[in-house]
Design a protein around this motif. Sequence first.
Motif, PDB file in Angstrom:
ATOM      1  N   SER A  28       0.831  -1.216   0.000  1.00 47.53           N
ATOM      2  CA  SER A  28       0.000   0.000   0.000  1.00 47.53           C
ATOM      3  C   SER A  28       0.860   1.258   0.000  1.00 47.53           C
ATOM      4  CB  SER A  28      -0.933   0.014   1.209  1.00 47.53           C
ATOM      5  OG  SER A  28      -1.893  -1.010   1.095  1.00 47.53           O
ATOM      6  N   ARG A  29       1.966   1.225   0.734  1.00 49.91           N
ATOM      7  CA  ARG A  29       2.839   2.401   0.763  1.00 49.91           C
ATOM      8  C   ARG A  29       3.542   2.597  -0.575  1.00 49.91           C
ATOM      9  NH1 ARG A  29       3.310   0.598   6.385  1.00 49.91           N
ATOM     10  NH2 ARG A  29       5.177  -0.606   5.948  1.00 49.91           N
ATOM     11  N   ARG A  30       3.955   1.511  -1.199  1.00 47.91           N
ATOM     12  CA  ARG A  30       4.538   1.631  -2.546  1.00 47.91           C
ATOM     13  C   ARG A  30       3.499   2.160  -3.519  1.00 47.91           C
ATOM     14  NH1 ARG A  30       6.267  -3.518  -1.074  1.00 47.91           N
ATOM     15  NH2 ARG A  30       4.937  -4.479  -2.660  1.00 47.91           N
ATOM     16  N   THR A  31       2.257   1.732  -3.354  1.00 52.48           N
ATOM     17  CA  THR A  31       1.175   2.216  -4.213  1.00 52.48           C
ATOM     18  C   THR A  31       0.953   3.705  -4.001  1.00 52.48           C
ATOM     19  OG1 THR A  31       0.126   0.043  -4.203  1.00 52.48           O
ATOM     20  CG2 THR A  31      -1.259   1.918  -4.816  1.00 52.48           C
ATOM     21  N   ILE A  32       0.961   4.164  -2.764  1.00 47.30           N
ATOM     22  CA  ILE A  32       0.792   5.592  -2.479  1.00 47.30           C
ATOM     23  C   ILE A  32       1.887   6.397  -3.167  1.00 47.30           C
ATOM     24  CG2 ILE A  32       0.919   7.368  -0.672  1.00 47.30           C
ATOM     25  CD1 ILE A  32      -0.489   5.288   1.190  1.00 47.30           C
ATOM     26  N   LEU A  33       3.129   5.933  -3.065  1.00 48.35           N
ATOM     27  CA  LEU A  33       4.232   6.645  -3.723  1.00 48.35           C
ATOM     28  C   LEU A  33       4.040   6.678  -5.233  1.00 48.35           C
ATOM     29  CD1 LEU A  33       7.285   5.299  -1.679  1.00 48.35           C
ATOM     30  CD2 LEU A  33       6.166   7.539  -1.475  1.00 48.35           C
ATOM     31  N   SER A  34       3.601   5.571  -5.804  1.00 52.79           N
ATOM     32  CA  SER A  34       3.361   5.520  -7.260  1.00 52.79           C
ATOM     33  C   SER A  34       2.236   6.457  -7.674  1.00 52.79           C
ATOM     34  CB  SER A  34       3.024   4.089  -7.697  1.00 52.79           C
ATOM     35  OG  SER A  34       4.131   3.243  -7.495  1.00 52.79           O
ATOM     36  N   ILE A  35       1.170   6.486  -6.881  1.00 50.36           N
ATOM     37  CA  ILE A  35       0.049   7.380  -7.178  1.00 50.36           C
ATOM     38  C   ILE A  35       0.504   8.836  -7.112  1.00 50.36           C
ATOM     39  CG2 ILE A  35      -2.170   8.243  -6.307  1.00 50.36           C
ATOM     40  CD1 ILE A  35      -2.744   5.314  -5.418  1.00 50.36           C
ATOM     41  N   LEU A  36       1.275   9.175  -6.092  1.00 53.65           N
ATOM     42  CA  LEU A  36       1.785  10.546  -5.985  1.00 53.65           C
ATOM     43  C   LEU A  36       2.646  10.898  -7.194  1.00 53.65           C
ATOM     44  CD1 LEU A  36       2.664  10.740  -2.195  1.00 53.65           C
ATOM     45  CD2 LEU A  36       1.009  12.176  -3.407  1.00 53.65           C
ATOM     46  N   LEU A  37       3.476   9.971  -7.618  1.00 48.54           N
ATOM     47  CA  LEU A  37       4.324  10.219  -8.789  1.00 48.54           C
ATOM     48  C   LEU A  37       3.477  10.467 -10.029  1.00 48.54           C
ATOM     49  CD1 LEU A  37       7.153  10.267 -10.058  1.00 48.54           C
ATOM     50  CD2 LEU A  37       6.903   7.799 -10.422  1.00 48.54           C
ATOM     51  N   ILE A  38       2.511   9.605 -10.259  1.00 48.36           N
ATOM     52  CA  ILE A  38       1.651   9.717 -11.444  1.00 48.36           C
ATOM     53  C   ILE A  38       0.818  10.993 -11.412  1.00 48.36           C
ATOM     54  CG2 ILE A  38      -0.348   8.676 -12.606  1.00 48.36           C
ATOM     55  CD1 ILE A  38       0.864   5.927 -11.721  1.00 48.36           C
ATOM     56  N   ARG A  39       0.380  11.396 -10.229  1.00 44.67           N
ATOM     57  CA  ARG A  39      -0.485  12.572 -10.090  1.00 44.67           C
ATOM     58  C   ARG A  39       0.292  13.880  -9.935  1.00 44.67           C
ATOM     59  NH1 ARG A  39      -5.854  11.991  -8.512  1.00 44.67           N
ATOM     60  NH2 ARG A  39      -5.790  14.216  -8.963  1.00 44.67           N
ATOM     61  N   GLY A  40       1.569  13.886 -10.278  1.00 43.42           N
ATOM     62  CA  GLY A  40       2.326  15.124 -10.269  1.00 43.42           C
ATOM     63  C   GLY A  40       3.063  15.411  -8.978  1.00 43.42           C
ATOM     64  N   GLY A  41       3.052  14.480  -8.037  1.00 40.04           N
ATOM     65  CA  GLY A  41       3.847  14.623  -6.834  1.00 40.04           C
ATOM     66  C   GLY A  41       3.128  15.128  -5.606  1.00 40.04           C
ATOM     67  N   ALA A  42       1.858  15.556  -5.724  1.00 41.41           N
ATOM     68  CA  ALA A  42       1.147  16.078  -4.552  1.00 41.41           C
ATOM     69  C   ALA A  42      -0.337  15.752  -4.642  1.00 41.41           C
ATOM     70  CB  ALA A  42       1.347  17.579  -4.431  1.00 41.41           C
ATOM     71  N   MET A  43      -0.902  15.390  -3.493  1.00 46.84           N
ATOM     72  CA  MET A  43      -2.334  15.092  -3.397  1.00 46.84           C
ATOM     73  C   MET A  43      -2.800  15.339  -1.975  1.00 46.84           C
ATOM     74  SD  MET A  43      -2.568  11.445  -5.416  1.00 46.84           S
ATOM     75  CE  MET A  43      -4.322  11.256  -5.135  1.00 46.84           C
ATOM     76  N   THR A  44      -4.101  15.560  -1.829  1.00 46.52           N
ATOM     77  CA  THR A  44      -4.666  15.677  -0.490  1.00 46.52           C
ATOM     78  C   THR A  44      -4.789  14.283   0.124  1.00 46.52           C
ATOM     79  OG1 THR A  44      -6.974  15.434  -1.172  1.00 46.52           O
ATOM     80  CG2 THR A  44      -6.051  17.683  -1.181  1.00 46.52           C
ATOM     81  N   SER A  45      -4.830  14.253   1.438  1.00 39.64           N
ATOM     82  CA  SER A  45      -4.999  12.974   2.122  1.00 39.64           C
ATOM     83  C   SER A  45      -6.317  12.318   1.715  1.00 39.64           C
ATOM     84  CB  SER A  45      -4.927  13.157   3.633  1.00 39.64           C
ATOM     85  OG  SER A  45      -5.863  14.128   4.065  1.00 39.64           O
ATOM     86  N   ARG A  46      -7.336  13.120   1.508  1.00 40.67           N
ATOM     87  CA  ARG A  46      -8.643  12.586   1.098  1.00 40.67           C
ATOM     88  C   ARG A  46      -8.545  11.914  -0.271  1.00 40.67           C
ATOM     89  NH1 ARG A  46     -12.934  16.885   1.293  1.00 40.67           N
ATOM     90  NH2 ARG A  46     -12.580  16.517   3.488  1.00 40.67           N
ATOM     91  N   ASP A  47      -7.861  12.555  -1.224  1.00 41.64           N
ATOM     92  CA  ASP A  47      -7.709  11.969  -2.557  1.00 41.64           C
ATOM     93  C   ASP A  47      -6.914  10.667  -2.508  1.00 41.64           C
ATOM     94  OD1 ASP A  47      -9.181  13.955  -3.802  1.00 41.64           O
ATOM     95  OD2 ASP A  47      -7.414  15.139  -4.368  1.00 41.64           O
ATOM     96  N   ILE A  48      -5.916  10.628  -1.647  1.00 42.26           N
ATOM     97  CA  ILE A  48      -5.140   9.398  -1.500  1.00 42.26           C
ATOM     98  C   ILE A  48      -6.016   8.304  -0.894  1.00 42.26           C
ATOM     99  CG2 ILE A  48      -3.206   8.306  -0.288  1.00 42.26           C
ATOM    100  CD1 ILE A  48      -1.792  11.106  -0.476  1.00 42.26           C
ATOM    101  N   ALA A  49      -6.709   8.614   0.169  1.00 44.26           N
ATOM    102  CA  ALA A  49      -7.536   7.629   0.867  1.00 44.26           C
ATOM    103  C   ALA A  49      -8.645   7.083  -0.023  1.00 44.26           C
ATOM    104  CB  ALA A  49      -8.129   8.241   2.128  1.00 44.26           C
ATOM    105  N   ASP A  50      -9.186   7.915  -0.913  1.00 46.07           N
ATOM    106  CA  ASP A  50     -10.266   7.477  -1.808  1.00 46.07           C
ATOM    107  C   ASP A  50      -9.835   6.351  -2.746  1.00 46.07           C
ATOM    108  OD1 ASP A  50     -12.053   9.225  -0.692  1.00 46.07           O
ATOM    109  OD2 ASP A  50     -11.926  10.708  -2.312  1.00 46.07           O
ATOM    110  N   ARG A  51      -8.561   6.145  -2.899  1.00 44.04           N
ATOM    111  CA  ARG A  51      -8.059   5.117  -3.807  1.00 44.04           C
ATOM    112  C   ARG A  51      -7.911   3.751  -3.135  1.00 44.04           C
ATOM    113  NH1 ARG A  51      -7.580   9.581  -5.961  1.00 44.04           N
ATOM    114  NH2 ARG A  51      -7.026   9.993  -8.095  1.00 44.04           N
TER     115      ARG A  51
END
Length: 103
Positions: A28-51
């Motif tokens: 899950s932590r590797r996935t969070i890092l990948s999502i942040l990378l794909i989404r431009g490097g920054a996201m809200t906690s809510r946007d991360i949690a929704d995934r």
Amino acid sequence: MTTNKTVAKGIRDLEDLDAVFEALAHRSRRTILSILLIRGGAMTSRDIADRFSCAWATTSRHLGVLKNAGLVSVELDGREHIYRLNRDRLVTVAGGWIDRFRS
């Protein structure tokens, strides 16, 4: 000749490796890092949690591990927590360790 500064740096390096690889050990932590990378490097906690289908507390713990390892930073924007990927930390610590094994 080994100095106290050299020993202290070696210990800090080992602690950095432990923190980063512990953070990377969970999918899950590797996935969070990948999502942040794909989404431009920054996201809200809510946007991360929704995934994720897990409870917010679980996602929050994962974000805390990533933060403690220095792989993400967090800033408050109003009521939103913005998580930012720290690519340099990942490349420096994990990449530096992997580079030791290159021929």
